[in-house]
Design an enzyme around this catalytic site. Structure first.
Site, PDB file in Angstrom:
ATOM      1  N   SER A 285       0.857  -1.182   0.000  1.00 31.66           N
ATOM      2  CA  SER A 285       0.000   0.000   0.000  1.00 31.66           C
ATOM      3  C   SER A 285       0.892   1.231   0.000  1.00 31.66           C
ATOM      4  O   SER A 285       1.980   1.221   0.577  1.00 31.66           O
ATOM      5  CB  SER A 285      -0.870  -0.016   1.250  1.00 31.66           C
ATOM      6  N   LYS A 291       0.812  -3.201   4.998  1.00 30.07           N
ATOM      7  CA  LYS A 291      -0.078  -3.967   4.122  1.00 30.07           C
ATOM      8  C   LYS A 291       0.655  -4.867   3.136  1.00 30.07           C
ATOM      9  O   LYS A 291       1.674  -4.498   2.557  1.00 30.07           O
ATOM     10  CB  LYS A 291      -0.984  -3.024   3.314  1.00 30.07           C
ATOM     11  N   GLU A 298      -7.293 -10.584  -6.663  1.00 25.60           N
ATOM     12  CA  GLU A 298      -8.349  -9.554  -6.783  1.00 25.60           C
ATOM     13  C   GLU A 298      -8.543  -9.150  -8.240  1.00 25.60           C
ATOM     14  O   GLU A 298      -9.659  -8.947  -8.710  1.00 25.60           O
ATOM     15  CB  GLU A 298      -7.984  -8.320  -5.957  1.00 25.60           C
TER      16      GLU A 298
END
Ligand code: ARG
Length: 469
Positions: A285, A291, A298
Site C-alpha cells: 500500500s 499492508k 483480486e
C-alpha cells in the site's frame, strides 16, 4: 495486358465513388489498429487460397510464385516491424493486399479472385481462435497440474468446509482443491468441444453466395488444417457462433478462477490465515506500510467482469443482424482478442499463485475445532442407533444450543450431559465426534476421506496423461 484506367485513385474505394471517403469516416470504419493482430493468419489463408487458384488454373504458376514470394516478404516486414500499417487501407486484409500489389505488381492484383473480405476475415478469425483455444487449453492443463500437486501434498490436511461461509463439516484441503480441478477439467472439455465448431472453413463462400470460379474448397481446407467446410455460404460469412461459444466458455473458466481467487483472498485474511502468498506475488500500500495485498487474485476476480462483458458484447452485436455479412461483425475482434489475452494471462498467473501458496495446516485445523463441526456426525451416530434422522437432528440442535450457552464446543460436552439429551449415547461417541473420523467415514466415490482423495488424485493423473497436446 493491363487495361487502361484501372488504377484506383487515392482515397477512392473504386471509380464508382465520386468523392473520397471523409477522414472522419475512415477513422470510424477502420479496423487496422486492432485487426493487424490477425496478419499472420491472413497471410497463411492467402497462401492457401493462391495455391488453390493456381492448381485450379484460375491463376498461373508464375502468378502464384510472385504472390508467394510477395507474401513471404510481407510476413518478414510485419515480423521485424518494418511494415507500414495505414488506415487509408481500412483493415489488415487491404493493407496486406496493397503491399502485395506494390511488391509483385499485376500478379498481386489476382489474389482476391474468387474471394471476398467476408470469407477472408471469417477464415482469419477461425484460424486465430483455433490456435488460441489450443493455447488456452494448454494453460488450463498446466494449472490443473499445479492444483493436483498441491492437492496431493494436502490430502490429509484438515480444514473446515463451509456452506454459506459458515463452518459446516471438516474436509480434506486436498479434496477442496480437487473441486477446482474438476471445474477446470470441464473448462478444458468445453474448449475442445467449441474447437470442433471453430475448425470449419468459410473460404469459398466469397461475399455470401459462393463464386463462379471452379474453386477447390477441400484443398484449401486440407492445407489450412480445417476439419470441415462451412456447408452454407451465407452462414459461412455471417456465423460468429464459434466466437460466442469461446467467449462463453472463457467466461465460465474466468468465473471459476474468480471463485478460487475469492477463496484465496479470504484464506489470506489474518482472521483465517490458512495460506500465505510470497511477497513476489503481492503488492503493498502507498500509505499503510504494514499492508501486503492479494492484488493478483483480486484482479483475476475483477477481470472476470470484462470477460463477461465481452460475451454480452458479442451476443448483442449478433442479435439483430440480417443475413449475411454486415459491418457490425468487425466489432467481434476486440472483445475476442481481449478475452483470449485476459484468460491466458489469468491462467498463467494463477498457476504461479498456486505454486507459490504456503499452506498453514495448523491454522486450518484450529479453525476446524470451532463451529461444532462434527454435529452432523453426532446426528448420524444416533441414526445408526435406531433414531430417526429428524429426531436425531433435533437432539443435536439442543446439544449445540447447550454448548453455545456454555461457550464450549460440541466435542467438549461431557458424556453424562450428552446422555441426558439422549440416553442412547454411549462412550464410543467420542470416536464419532473426532474430526479425523468425520473425514475417514466419508469414504465413498467423491467423498472427502483421504483414501478417496487419493483415489481421485490417481484418476486425475491418468486423465492429465491422456490430454492430447
Ligand atoms: N474489416 C472487416 C471485418 O472485420 C473485413 C470484412 C469487410 N467486409 C466488407 N464487406 N466490408 O469484418
Amino acid at each position: 495486358m493491363p487495361l487502361k484506367n484501372t488504377k484506383k485513385t487515392s482515397g477512392l474505394w473504386s471509380s464508382r465513388f465520386k468523392e473520397p471517403v471523409a477522414e472522419l469516416v475512415k477513422q470510424y470504419t477502420s479496423s487496422v489498429d486492432f485487426d493487424k493482430h490477425l496478419a499472420n493468419y491472413d497471410i497463411i489463408g492467402s497462401q492457401a487460397h493462391a495455391r488453390m487458384l493456381a492448381s485450379q488454373q484460375i491463376i498461373s504458376q508464375r502468378d502464384l510464385s510472385s504472390i508467394e514470394s510477395g507474401l513471404k516478404q510481407i510476413q518478414n516486414e510485419i515480423n521485424n516491424g518494418a511494415f507500414e500499417w495505414s488506415i487509408e487501407e481500412e483493415d489488415v486484409h487491404l493493407n496486406i493486399e496493397k503491399r502485395l500489389i506494390e511488391i509483385s505488381g499485376d500478379p498481386g492484383k489476382k489474389l482476391h479472385t474468387a474471394r471476398s473480405r467476408n470469407d477472408q476475415v471469417a477464415t482469419d478469425i477461425r484460424l486465430y481462435l483455433r490456435d488460441s483455444i489450443e493455447n488456452t487449453a494448454l494453460k488450463v492443463h498446466e494449472l490443473q497440474i499445479a492444483i493436483l500437486k498441491l492437492a496431493e501434498a494436502h490430502k490429509k490436511t484438515i480444514m473446515p468446509g463451509f456452506t454459506h461461509l459458515q463452518v459446516a463439516q471438516p474436509i480434506s484441503f486436498g479434496h477442496h482443491l480437487m473441486a477446482y480441478f474438476e471445474m477446470l477439467k470441464r473448462d478444458k472439455e468445453r474448449l475442445l468441444d467449441c474447437q470442433k465448431r471453430t475448425n470449419s472453413l468459410p473460404l469459398g463462400a466469397a461475399a455470401l453466395a459462393g463464386t463462379s470460379y471452379p474453386i477447390d474448397r477441400q484443398k484449401v481446407a486440407r492445407e489450412l488444417g480445417f476439419e470441415r467446410i462451412c456447408a452454407n455460404s451465407i452462414d459461412a460469412v455471417s456465423d460468429r457462433d464459434f466466437v460466442i461459444e469461446y467467449l462463453s466458455v472463457a467466461a465460465i473458466a474466468m468465473m471459476h478462477l474468480s471463485r478460487f481467487s475469492e477463496e484465496i483472498i479470504i484464506w489470506m485474511n489474518p482472521g483465517f490465515d490458512f495460506v500465505t502468498l510470497p511477497d513476489r506475488l503481492c503488492t503493498g500500500s502507498s500509505i499503510m506500510p504494514q499492508k501486503k495485498n492479494p492484488d493478483v487474485p483480486e484482479l483475476v476476480r475483477g477481470k472476470t467482469g470484462r470477460v463477461n462483458g465481452n460475451l454480452i458484447a458479442l451476443l448483442t452485436i449478433m442479435k439483430a443482424q440480417p443475413l449475411a455479412y454486415n459491418k457490425d461483425n468487425q466489432e467481434d475482434k476486440e472483445p475476442l482478442f481481449d478475452t483470449v489475452n485476459t484468460l491466458l494471462m489469468s491462467l498463467i498467473v494463477f498457476k504461479e499463485l498456486i505454486e507459490g501458496l504456503t499452506v498453514n495446516p495448523d491454522k486450518m485445523e484450529t479453525a476446524t475445532k470451532t463451529g461444532h463441526v462434527t454435529a452432523t456426525d453426532l446426528a448420524d451416530y444416533l441414526v445408526k442407533r435406531g433414531i430417526a434422522f429428524r429426531e436425531a437432528h433435533e437432539v443435536v440442535a439442543n446439544v449445540v444450543s447447550y454448548a453455545e450457552d456454555l461457550k464450549i464446543e460440541l466435542a467438549e460436552v461431557p458424556l453424562e450431559k450428552l446422555q441426558e439429551f439422549c440416553p442412547t449415547i454411549e462412550d464410543n461417541v467420542s470416536y464419532s465426534l473426532s474430526i479425523a473420523e468425520s473425514l475417514n467415514s466419508r469414504n465413498h466415490i467423491g467423498g472427502t476421506s483421504p483414501q478417496q482423495v487419493e483415489l481421485a488424485i490417481g484418476l486425475a493423473k491418468k486423465e492429465l496423461e491422456e490430454f492430447p497436446t
